[in-house]
Scaffold this active site. Structure first.
Site, PDB file in Angstrom:
ATOM      1  N   TYR A 214      -7.194   3.308  -4.767  1.00 22.79           N
ATOM      2  CA  TYR A 214      -6.580   2.763  -3.543  1.00 22.79           C
ATOM      3  C   TYR A 214      -5.753   1.335  -4.111  1.00 22.79           C
ATOM      4  CZ  TYR A 214      -6.164   0.634   1.244  1.00 22.79           C
ATOM      5  OH  TYR A 214      -5.967   0.040   2.361  1.00 22.79           O
TER       6      TYR A 214
ATOM      7  N   THR B 263      -8.929  -3.069 -13.083  1.00 24.53           N
ATOM      8  CA  THR B 263      -7.947  -4.031 -12.791  1.00 24.53           C
ATOM      9  C   THR B 263      -8.498  -5.522 -12.902  1.00 24.53           C
ATOM     10  OG1 THR B 263      -6.867  -5.113 -10.972  1.00 24.53           O
ATOM     11  CG2 THR B 263      -8.870  -4.281 -10.334  1.00 24.53           C
TER      12      THR B 263
ATOM     13  N   TYR C  52     -10.095  -5.306  -2.314  1.00 22.29           N
ATOM     14  CA  TYR C  52      -9.451  -4.485  -3.432  1.00 22.29           C
ATOM     15  C   TYR C  52     -10.580  -4.758  -4.659  1.00 22.29           C
ATOM     16  CZ  TYR C  52      -6.511  -2.674  -7.346  1.00 22.29           C
ATOM     17  OH  TYR C  52      -5.961  -2.235  -8.411  1.00 22.29           O
TER      18      TYR C  52
ATOM     19  N   ASP D 227      -9.565  15.334  -3.581  1.00 23.18           N
ATOM     20  CA  ASP D 227      -9.717  13.952  -3.126  1.00 23.18           C
ATOM     21  C   ASP D 227     -10.968  13.465  -3.872  1.00 23.18           C
ATOM     22  OD1 ASP D 227     -10.862  11.970  -1.459  1.00 23.18           O
ATOM     23  OD2 ASP D 227     -10.647  12.911   0.333  1.00 23.18           O
ATOM     24  N   ILE D 228     -11.020  12.511  -4.693  1.00 28.64           N
ATOM     25  CA  ILE D 228     -12.027  11.767  -5.652  1.00 28.64           C
ATOM     26  C   ILE D 228     -13.187  11.439  -4.553  1.00 28.64           C
ATOM     27  CG2 ILE D 228     -10.988  11.585  -7.603  1.00 28.64           C
ATOM     28  CD1 ILE D 228     -11.017   8.479  -6.922  1.00 28.64           C
TER      29      ILE D 228
HETATM   30  N1  LIG Z   1      -0.545  -1.276  -9.691  1.00 22.83           N
HETATM   31  C1  LIG Z   1      -1.093  -2.074 -10.254  1.00 22.83           C
HETATM   32  O1  LIG Z   1      -0.318  -3.224 -10.182  1.00 22.83           O
HETATM   33  C2  LIG Z   1      -2.185  -2.337 -10.718  1.00 22.83           C
HETATM   34  C3  LIG Z   1      -2.818  -3.294 -11.414  1.00 22.83           C
HETATM   35  C4  LIG Z   1      -4.217  -3.313 -11.823  1.00 22.83           C
HETATM   36  C5  LIG Z   1      -4.832  -2.270 -12.234  1.00 22.83           C
HETATM   37  N2  LIG Z   1      -4.388  -0.924 -11.305  1.00 22.83           N
HETATM   38  C6  LIG Z   1      -5.202   0.204 -11.597  1.00 22.83           C
HETATM   39  O2  LIG Z   1      -4.308   1.121 -12.262  1.00 22.83           O
HETATM   40  C7  LIG Z   1      -4.645   2.465 -11.775  1.00 22.83           C
HETATM   41  C8  LIG Z   1      -3.450   3.175 -11.500  1.00 22.83           C
HETATM   42  O3  LIG Z   1      -2.571   2.448 -10.623  1.00 22.83           O
HETATM   43  P1  LIG Z   1      -0.991   3.092  -9.975  1.00 22.83           P
HETATM   44  O4  LIG Z   1      -0.433   1.689  -9.727  1.00 22.83           O
HETATM   45  O5  LIG Z   1      -0.578   4.014 -10.814  1.00 22.83           O
HETATM   46  O6  LIG Z   1      -1.540   3.349  -8.307  1.00 22.83           O
HETATM   47  P2  LIG Z   1      -0.783   4.215  -7.301  1.00 22.83           P
HETATM   48  O7  LIG Z   1       0.733   4.258  -7.910  1.00 22.83           O
HETATM   49  O8  LIG Z   1      -1.091   3.496  -6.392  1.00 22.83           O
HETATM   50  O9  LIG Z   1      -1.298   5.560  -7.566  1.00 22.83           O
HETATM   51  C9  LIG Z   1      -2.394   5.940  -7.190  1.00 22.83           C
HETATM   52  C10 LIG Z   1      -2.900   7.363  -6.946  1.00 22.83           C
HETATM   53  O10 LIG Z   1      -4.003   7.748  -6.299  1.00 22.83           O
HETATM   54  C11 LIG Z   1      -4.099   8.652  -5.061  1.00 22.83           C
HETATM   55  N3  LIG Z   1      -5.244   8.567  -4.370  1.00 22.83           N
HETATM   56  C12 LIG Z   1      -5.427   7.602  -3.447  1.00 22.83           C
HETATM   57  N4  LIG Z   1      -6.668   8.057  -2.927  1.00 22.83           N
HETATM   58  C13 LIG Z   1      -7.024   9.152  -3.520  1.00 22.83           C
HETATM   59  C14 LIG Z   1      -8.190   9.992  -3.376  1.00 22.83           C
HETATM   60  N5  LIG Z   1      -9.203   9.678  -2.430  1.00 22.83           N
HETATM   61  N6  LIG Z   1      -8.174  10.933  -4.390  1.00 22.83           N
HETATM   62  C15 LIG Z   1      -7.295  11.308  -5.138  1.00 22.83           C
HETATM   63  N7  LIG Z   1      -6.242  10.527  -5.361  1.00 22.83           N
HETATM   64  C16 LIG Z   1      -6.153   9.525  -4.567  1.00 22.83           C
HETATM   65  C17 LIG Z   1      -2.930   8.104  -4.542  1.00 22.83           C
HETATM   66  O11 LIG Z   1      -2.526   9.226  -3.838  1.00 22.83           O
HETATM   67  P3  LIG Z   1      -1.377   9.044  -2.241  1.00 22.83           P
HETATM   68  O12 LIG Z   1      -0.075   8.524  -3.032  1.00 22.83           O
HETATM   69  O13 LIG Z   1      -1.667   9.966  -1.571  1.00 22.83           O
HETATM   70  O14 LIG Z   1      -2.111   7.700  -1.747  1.00 22.83           O
HETATM   71  C18 LIG Z   1      -1.696   7.781  -5.566  1.00 22.83           C
HETATM   72  O15 LIG Z   1      -0.882   8.672  -5.976  1.00 22.83           O
HETATM   73  C19 LIG Z   1      -5.614   2.208 -10.538  1.00 22.83           C
HETATM   74  O16 LIG Z   1      -6.946   2.218 -10.885  1.00 22.83           O
HETATM   75  C20 LIG Z   1      -5.497   0.851 -10.119  1.00 22.83           C
HETATM   76  O17 LIG Z   1      -6.594   0.239  -9.440  1.00 22.83           O
HETATM   77  C21 LIG Z   1      -3.089  -1.049 -10.849  1.00 22.83           C
END
Ligand SMILES: NC(=O)c1ccc[n+]([C@@H]2O[C@H](COP(=O)([O-])OP(=O)(O)OC[C@H]3O[C@@H](n4cnc5c(N)ncnc54)[C@H](OP(=O)(O)O)[C@@H]3O)[C@@H](O)[C@H]2O)c1
Length: 289
Positions: free
Chosen positions: A60, A100, A124, A35-36
């Protein structure tokens, strides 16, 4: 090179595991392992694994829910990367942190550069901006990679939601006045591994697929490419109508324009970025096979 990945079960975390280059020893940890937001746990993970590079794919990401879960969003998106930066500094690891397009307010009408001032609109974006600021203050040599509109072939994202709805319904309204760039996790993983392999990389980078689109444009492309690949039956007709943000109110405000000027280049050498529509076509074709 030993790379520790956080958030291994997320869209990006899974892609990073699939695409690890030869010669990289990967330690992939999910929230259940690390948990980061827990500084002692972060220190203990880095002490145990002693990675050369940490890629923070944990976040998140529930943009609307964050408006009512402010503390939770900040503890994961701001305190989390802060903990990683402090621990990377302690154990001499490089940190690559993912951020993001939502750190911007969307008031520009030309692509955001890495020099543009951040001004997030919602919780966010605010929490991700706080994470960037903390990382830069603690570890100025860290790499921060901003991306946007991320989707993977599998899992919960705009592409898969649209494919499901287009198979179920005959009419959809999609927001046409928010402009950004769809980005496949594979593009992002390639950029992150390229930056990990280059010791000279530091500071802020922007990485998305090439081009720009509204959510409406993106939906129409998913429909057309979905039909071409067989993921939507050829005889299924869906009317896709452009709507405005005002027609589709959400708890969080979103930037109306968040196209990023791409810069994934170190010392003049970079990775080639392909147009988002071409990438979408390839992802849907391989998903259909
Ligand atoms: N998705 C988008 O459209 C988007 C757009 C711009 C930027 N980003 C950035 O891209 C990156 C990757 O996004 P993604 O789409 O792969 O996100 P994602 O699918 O929501 O995955 C995030 C992961 O982080 C885990 N997590 C949450 N809280 C945590 C904690 N305290 N310690 C360790 N792990 C934790 C989650 O676990 P749980 O499943 O257990 O919650 C999930 O597996 C992020 O930095 C996000 O902000 C995403």
């Amino acid at each position: 090179m030993k790379i520790l990945i956080t958030g291994k079960n997320g869209q990006l975390g899974q892609q990073l595991q699939q695409d690890a280059p030869k010669g990289v020893e990967l330690v992939a940890l999910g929230r259940e392992d690390l948990d980061i937001s827990d500084r002692a746990a972060v220190f203990s993970a880095l002490d145990e694994h002693r990675p050369d590079v940490v890629i923070n794919a944990a976040a998140y990401t529930a943009v609307d829910k964050a408006e009512s879960e402010v503390d939770c969003a900040y503890s994961i998106n701001a305190t989390g990367p802060e903990n990683l930066a402090v621990a990377c500094k302690e154990f001499g690891a490089r940190l690559i942190h993912v951020s993001t397009d939502f750190v911007f307010d969307g008031s520009k009408s030309s692509p955001y550069t890495v020099e543009d001032a951040i001004r997030p609109l919602g919780v966010y974006g605010g929490s991700k901006a706080a994470g960037e600021v903390a990382v830069q203050a603690i570890l100025p040599e860290a790499v921060i990679v901003r991306t946007a509109w991320v989707y993977a072939a599998h899992g919960s994202n705009f592409v898969n939601t649209m494919l499901r709805l287009m198979n179920e319904r005959d009419q959809l309204g999609v927001v046409a006045d928010q402009i950004g760039t769809p980005t496949w996790t594979g593009t992002l993983a390639r950029a992150l591994y390229s930056l990990a392999a280059n010791d000279c990389a530091q500071g802020i980078y922007h990485c998305t697929d090439a081009g720009a689109a509204s959510w409406y444009d993106f939906a129409v492309a998913i429909y057309e490419e979905g039909k071409a690949s067989g993921l939507i039956p050829a005889d299924k007709e869906v009317s896709i109508d452009p709507i405005t943000t005002a027609d589709y109110p959400t708890p969080a405000s979103r930037p109306p324009y968040s196209v990023l000027e791409k810069r994934v280049e170190v010392n003049g050498k970079g990775i080639k970025l392909h147009h988002w529509r071409q990438v979408l076509r390839q992802v849907l074709q391989s998903k259909a096979n």
